[in-house]
Design a protein around this motif. Structure first.
Motif, PDB file in Angstrom:
ATOM      1  N   GLU A 285     -39.299  28.616  40.055  1.00 19.28           N
ATOM      2  CA  GLU A 285     -38.983  29.649  39.251  1.00 19.28           C
ATOM      3  C   GLU A 285     -39.603  31.079  39.772  1.00 19.28           C
ATOM      4  OE1 GLU A 285     -39.064  28.317  35.473  1.00 19.28           O
ATOM      5  OE2 GLU A 285     -37.135  27.010  35.697  1.00 19.28           O
TER       6      GLU A 285
ATOM      7  N   TRP B 232     -37.474  24.307  46.659  1.00 17.05           N
ATOM      8  CA  TRP B 232     -37.447  23.045  46.041  1.00 17.05           C
ATOM      9  C   TRP B 232     -38.309  21.943  46.946  1.00 17.05           C
ATOM     10  CZ3 TRP B 232     -37.041  22.015  41.280  1.00 17.05           C
ATOM     11  CH2 TRP B 232     -36.962  20.720  40.804  1.00 17.05           C
TER      12      TRP B 232
ATOM     13  N   LYS C  91     -40.476  19.771  44.293  1.00 18.21           N
ATOM     14  CA  LYS C  91     -39.826  19.686  43.025  1.00 18.21           C
ATOM     15  C   LYS C  91     -40.464  20.405  41.624  1.00 18.21           C
ATOM     16  CE  LYS C  91     -37.346  15.592  44.476  1.00 18.21           C
ATOM     17  NZ  LYS C  91     -36.915  14.147  44.108  1.00 18.21           N
ATOM     18  N   ASP C  92     -41.498  21.518  42.427  1.00 15.49           N
ATOM     19  CA  ASP C  92     -42.513  22.069  40.891  1.00 15.49           C
ATOM     20  C   ASP C  92     -41.491  23.163  40.395  1.00 15.49           C
ATOM     21  OD1 ASP C  92     -44.005  23.705  39.502  1.00 15.49           O
ATOM     22  OD2 ASP C  92     -45.876  22.937  40.794  1.00 15.49           O
ATOM     23  N   TYR C  93     -40.995  22.810  39.197  1.00 15.38           N
ATOM     24  CA  TYR C  93     -40.313  24.061  38.508  1.00 15.38           C
ATOM     25  C   TYR C  93     -40.879  25.183  38.451  1.00 15.38           C
ATOM     26  CZ  TYR C  93     -36.101  21.107  37.384  1.00 15.38           C
ATOM     27  OH  TYR C  93     -34.860  20.510  37.379  1.00 15.38           O
ATOM     28  N   SER C  94     -42.137  25.274  38.082  1.00 10.49           N
ATOM     29  CA  SER C  94     -42.939  26.635  37.717  1.00 10.49           C
ATOM     30  C   SER C  94     -42.904  27.383  39.213  1.00 10.49           C
ATOM     31  CB  SER C  94     -43.940  26.391  37.255  1.00 10.49           C
ATOM     32  OG  SER C  94     -45.085  25.631  37.870  1.00 10.49           O
TER      33      SER C  94
ATOM     34  N   GLY D 166     -32.170  19.478  43.237  1.00 11.73           N
ATOM     35  CA  GLY D 166     -32.431  20.126  42.014  1.00 11.73           C
ATOM     36  C   GLY D 166     -31.546  21.196  41.449  1.00 11.73           C
TER      37      GLY D 166
ATOM     38  N   GLN E 234     -38.034  32.062  43.079  1.00 13.54           N
ATOM     39  CA  GLN E 234     -36.619  32.190  43.265  1.00 13.54           C
ATOM     40  C   GLN E 234     -35.716  33.278  43.612  1.00 13.54           C
ATOM     41  OE1 GLN E 234     -34.611  30.295  39.715  1.00 13.54           O
ATOM     42  NE2 GLN E 234     -32.704  29.972  41.000  1.00 13.54           N
TER      43      GLN E 234
END
Length: 1009
Positions: free
Chosen positions: A184, A173, A178-181, A162, A187
């Motif tokens: 981020e 990731w 794969k959970d974007y929130s 991703g 990160q």
């Protein structure tokens, strides 16, 4: 073998994937990446947890490793009873990837794995460890897999990574699925231990982290990224993660990094520093572990190769048929005791454990192969044994002999899969030695199709004996065992160099008392005999009963073996290069003014190479030799070569038409396709001998050096001879009919002594075809014969150019010099004139005054001569005065040849009026007849095409014509002939014509119609 015993290849079923791969098992080296991410055809069978459990023998160490992980992630409050970080550090081929896949299945598919024998043992051991059953789903753990051998630093894969770039982000990731929130949120904190721990806890499930082959990433991988920030971030993350895993409940981590003392990978200084850093962290935070040991070999093999255990009665029956020979006194005294056969004392148990392999073979694998540095224990053994059981099973199905148990002499070296599995296993590390042993296997033991090899020939040629049916491959088996004991190195652990005589006899044993120790002695004696046995075997003489003779196949090969070995390494490029070198050296120009060699270019077509080779040289006869690597004629392989020649000669059409001016003076020498194949074989032999002579072992051995020098000289001579014969064809531009079309004509040398590489031979052959003038053939009459009316009035430079550009004109032996001389001779004879732009005759007094480069001087037909006094035409030759009886001649005769007042002889001045020519009787003036001159010879040219069946009278008329020609030839009234005649005649007549043509040295072409 007793008929009541079921043979092993019927009692056991080989796994389908081995059968499908013809014994070359593909997935021995398991891939964690493919097991986790493989899709479709790329997804291996072991990606299924149930299948993985089926093919995996539950070794004690593998069971212990998976138990530790199961308790750590699924043990609830008892998770502290297991270690958090485990490091797999054993060498290549030891089962690390296999263990990682097992750990993945344990966490990702716990129910499926617990249904297998392996899973059940893990569950039972975990219960013992914590005092209660673990939940069958292990509390739904989440698995994070970082397959570092499939990850490039700084180059993420969108589908898997991703938005992640560095190793920490890739970890997040996968951790957050794969959970974007969530990704981020955490990160920025790649080195913050508390945030990393918080991120792991945010999953709210047990977590298993598997990092496979981490050194591939942090070693030279990070070095290649050339990103200092990325290096710092990735190493800081790994340091933090190793500390965090210990502090977060229900988290286990499995890291694969081979110990430095077992890993020979070359690292840069920076990569080595990172390795040392991570190694220290793993030693502090993790526990090293291995998943296999030598004692597991037999169980792992049987589980991996066969899909079921053998029946107990088969094991018992097979063990029983060996009892008579194991208890035989002669065998016991001379073989079993001397060979150190410890397995004999536990025979039944050993057979049950090793079946279908002989305990002697399994002992060698466990005690000797596993101790060789570089040998990939589990992986290599599986490959060798899988290829062996498949090859032997195929023999059994074909009705051939198969051993009751596969012993150390029963690995069929004739099978390429077996042989390469052995040589590529790590038992032999040096590539040169591997190559030498590959050659030894074929020459000394058995070749690929089982029809040759020193040992195999002895078995095939052996006269029938009482035991030959039960031991038909006895010499091959003995040689195979010597081969196996030789490839492990100079010394076998605990045994010394090579194979002892008792061991070799043991390897030939069969469960039949008809084959005795005496028979074994005779077989081995023949096998090591210096005259008829293996030529590469070294014999270490025995010293009494305690030190028997030993046999060793030496890689110090004979010259022939070394040549055979090197021959296999020679590439087509090397072969073609040496052929090109020899061709250029052998080619000679002869009468041709220039010799060119067109080198092959594999990246371009034959036409492109010729079109851009710069071959169209002005005013120069050229012999152009084409590289055999790209050009040849005949045998159905000539299309590309002819197409290229057509374009190079200016005969191409459309876009293939090149502005070629001097094609007529270019003659091409081309190889014959079939003879080229022979030359390539000889070139390979030459190269093999040249390389063999340069080898250090030959240069340091005077005897080998002398042999190599002699053989190289012979190979060089043979290559030169073969190449000369291979260049059989000559191609040139022809136009026998001046009004006809130009075309490519070919000349082929059928005798063994002519070669297109010899310019002199080519020139003489072309002279017979009227393509060239041989030495002395080009004179004034030949010049006039080849000149057309349109040539008169052309400049000397045009005439010169025509002899190089017009195929109707033959090439000149001496080139410009010949043309200068012949024009001068023709002018001197009054056959032609050289005139200037105004038409005035230009006088030349020497051949070198004929300026062939002149654009102002022209050739012209000679003008009739006139009397300088009266202006009348005169006859050729001087008048003979009154000798014929004219009235004006009497005065001269009466004077008796006195001298006039001017000091000249009387009668030498102008003839008096009334004098007549003694030849024609006509009046003469100034010593010359006034009759116009008549030519002494005439040029006759005609062409015809006639069907004589349509008009019978034509045959008579042509007969009369040829009779006139015959009479003129017979009376020597024809001084020059040139032409091409095509006839359709009866077959009997054709034979007579061919004989007559041969007497003239003319090669006639005769084909059936």
């Amino acid at each position: 073998m007793a008929s009541s015993v079921t043979p092993w290849w019927k009692a056991l079923k080989i796994r389908q994937e081995i059968l499908s791969a013809s014994g070359q098992i593909d997935d021995v080296q398991m891939s964690l990446f493919q097991a986790v991410h493989g899709l479709g055809a790329d997804k291996p069978p072991y990606a299924d947890a149930a299948y993985y459990g089926e093919i995996t023998h539950p070794t004690e160490r593998l069971t212990d490793l998976l138990t530790e992980i199961a308790v750590r992630i699924g043990g609830g409050p008892d998770y502290l009873k297991s270690r958090s970080v485990t490091r797999l550090d054993q060498g290549m081929g030891g089962g690390k990837s296999h263990a990682c896949i097992g750990a993945f299945h344990l966490a990702a598919h716990p129910e499926a794995l617990f249904s297998t024998e392996l899973g059940q043992r893990v569950a039972a051991r975990a219960k013992t460890k914590v005092g209660h059953d673990l939940p069958t789903d292990l509390n739904r753990p989440h698995v994070v897999v970082l397959p570092c051998d499939n990850m490039t630093p700084g180059a993420p894969v969108q589908e898997l990574d991703g938005p992640a770039v560095n190793l920490y982000e890739r970890f997040l990731w996968r951790l957050f699925s794969k959970d974007y929130s969530l990704f981020e949120r955490y990160q920025p904190f790649w080195s913050d231990k508390s945030k990393i721990a918080e991120a792991i806890k945010a999953v709210n499930r047990p977590v298993l982290i598997i990092i496979d082959e981490v050194l591939d990433y942090i070693g030279n991988g990070l070095e290649g990224a050339k990103k200092p920030d990325l290096i710092a971030q990735d190493m800081a993350f790994l340091r933090a993660l190793l500390d965090v895993v210990n502090d977060v409940p229900h988290v286990a981590m499995l890291v694969v990094m081979i110990a430095s003392d077992r890993d020979k990978i070359a690292l840069s200084a920076g990569a080595q520093a990172r390795r040392d850093d991570l190694n220290s962290l793993l030693e502090r935070n993790g526990t090293p572990a291995t998943v296999t040991e030598v004692g597991d070999f037999a169980d792992i093999l049987r589980r991996r190769l066969f899909d079921a255990e053998p029946a107990a009665e088969v094991l018992a029956a097979t063990a029983a048929i060996y009892r008579p020979v194991l208890d035989d006194k002669a065998w016991t005294k001379n073989v079993w005791g001397a060979a150190g056969s410890d397995w004999r004392a536990r025979w039944d148990e050993e057979v049950a454990a090793c079946y279908p392999f002989h305990p002697m073979l399994m002992a060698i694998a466990k005690e000797e192969w596993s101790k060789v540095t570089g040998f990939q224990r589990v992986r290599s053994t599986i490959r060798i044994f899988a290829a062996t059981v498949y090859a032997q099973q195929q023999r059994g199905k074909a009705g051939e002999w198969v051993p009751a148990l596969i012993g150390p002499g029963d690995l069929p070296l004739s099978d390429s899969a077996v042989r390469e599995a052995l040589l590529g296993s790590g038992l032999v590390e040096d590539e040169r030695t591997i190559s030498n042993y590959r050659s030894l296997a074929e020459i000394e033991v058995v070749n690929n199709d089982g029809t040759a090899g020193t040992a195999r020939r002895q078995d095939i040629e052996r006269q029938a004996l009482p035991w030959t049916a039960v031991n038909p491959r006895v010499a091959e088996r003995a040689a195979t065992f010597v081969f196996l004991t030789s490839i492990v190195g100079t010394l076998r652990p605990g045994r010394g160099r090579g194979a002892s005589a008792p061991e070799v006899k043991a390897a030939t044993n069969v469960p039949d008392i008809s084959y005795t120790v005496t028979d074994a002695d005779a077989v081995i004696e023949d096998l090591v005999n210096p005259d008829r046995g293996m030529s590469a075997v070294e014999i270490i003489p025995g010293q009494g009963n305690n030190k028997p003779a030993r046999y060793f196949l030496s890689t110090r090969l004979t010259h022939r073996m070394l040549v055979n070995n090197i021959r296999r390494t020679i590439t087509e490029t090397e072969r073609d290069r040496v052929i090109a070198e020899f061709t250029q050296r052998l080619a000679s120009s002869g009468p041709f003014r220039d010799l060119k060699f067109v080198k092959a270019e594999s990246e371009r077509t034959a036409t492109e190479v010729l079109a851009t080779a710069g071959l169209d040289t002005a005013h120069t006869s050229r012999l152009i030799v084409l590289d055999p690597a790209q050009y040849s004629l005949r045998n159905g392989m000539e299309e590309a070569s002819l197409a290229a020649l057509t374009v190079a000669m200016g005969l191409g059409k459309g876009t293939q038409q090149l502005p070629v001016q001097w094609a007529s003076s270019a003659v091409y020498a081309i190889v014959n396709t079939q003879r080229r194949a022979l030359a390539r074989g000889v070139a390979t032999e030459y190269l093999a001998r040249r390389k063999a002579l340069a080898a250090p072992e030959v240069q340091n051995d005077d005897e080998l050096k002398a042999t190599g020098t002699k053989e190289l000289a012979s190979a060089k001579e043979q290559l030169e001879k073969t190449l000369k014969r291979a260049y059989q064809h000559v191609v040139y531009l022809a136009q026998p009919d001046p009004d006809g079309e130009r075309y490519l004509d070919q000349l082929t040398f059928d005798d063994e002594h002519s070669s297109a590489l010899d310019g002199t031979i080519v020139w003489k052959a072309l002279a017979e075809r009227d393509k060239v003038f041989d030495v002395g053939q080009f004179g004034p009459k030949a010049l006039l014969h080849n000149l057309r009316d349109s040539d008169y009035g052309r400049t000397l430079s045009d005439i010169r150019a025509a002899f190089y550009s017009a195929p109707r004109l033959p090439l000149l032996y001496g080139g410009d010099r010949d043309l200068q001389q012949v024009i001068f001779d023709a002018v001197a004879a009054g056959l032609i004139d050289i005139v200037d732009g105004a038409g005035g005759v230009v006088a030349v007094t020497a051949a070198n005054q004929v300026n062939l480069a002149s654009a102002g001087l022209r050739l012209a037909k000679p003008k009739p001569k006139t009397c300088p006094i009266c202006g009348q035409l005169v006859h050729q030759g001087a008048c003979e005065g009154t000798s014929g009886g004219g009235t004006g001649g009497s005065a001269g005769s009466e004077t008796g040849g006195g001298t006039d007042q001017n000091g000249g002889e009387e009668g030498s001045g102008p003839t008096l009026p009334g004098t007549t020519c003694t030849s024609c009787g006509k009046p003469v003036h100034d010593g010359a007849c006034q009759v116009p001159p008549s030519a002494a010879e005439k040029k006759v040219a005609f062409s015809f095409t006639r069907n004589l069946l349509a008009n019978p009278d034509d045959a008579d008329n042509f007969a009369a014509l040829f009779k006139s020609l015959y009479m003129a030839l017979d009376e020597r009234n024809i001084s020059y002939l040139q032409g091409t005649l095509q006839l359709v005649v009866d077959a009997d007549i054709a034979g007579n014509l061919k004989q007559r043509l041969g007497e003239l040295g003319i090669n006639g072409t005769m084909t059936d119609v």
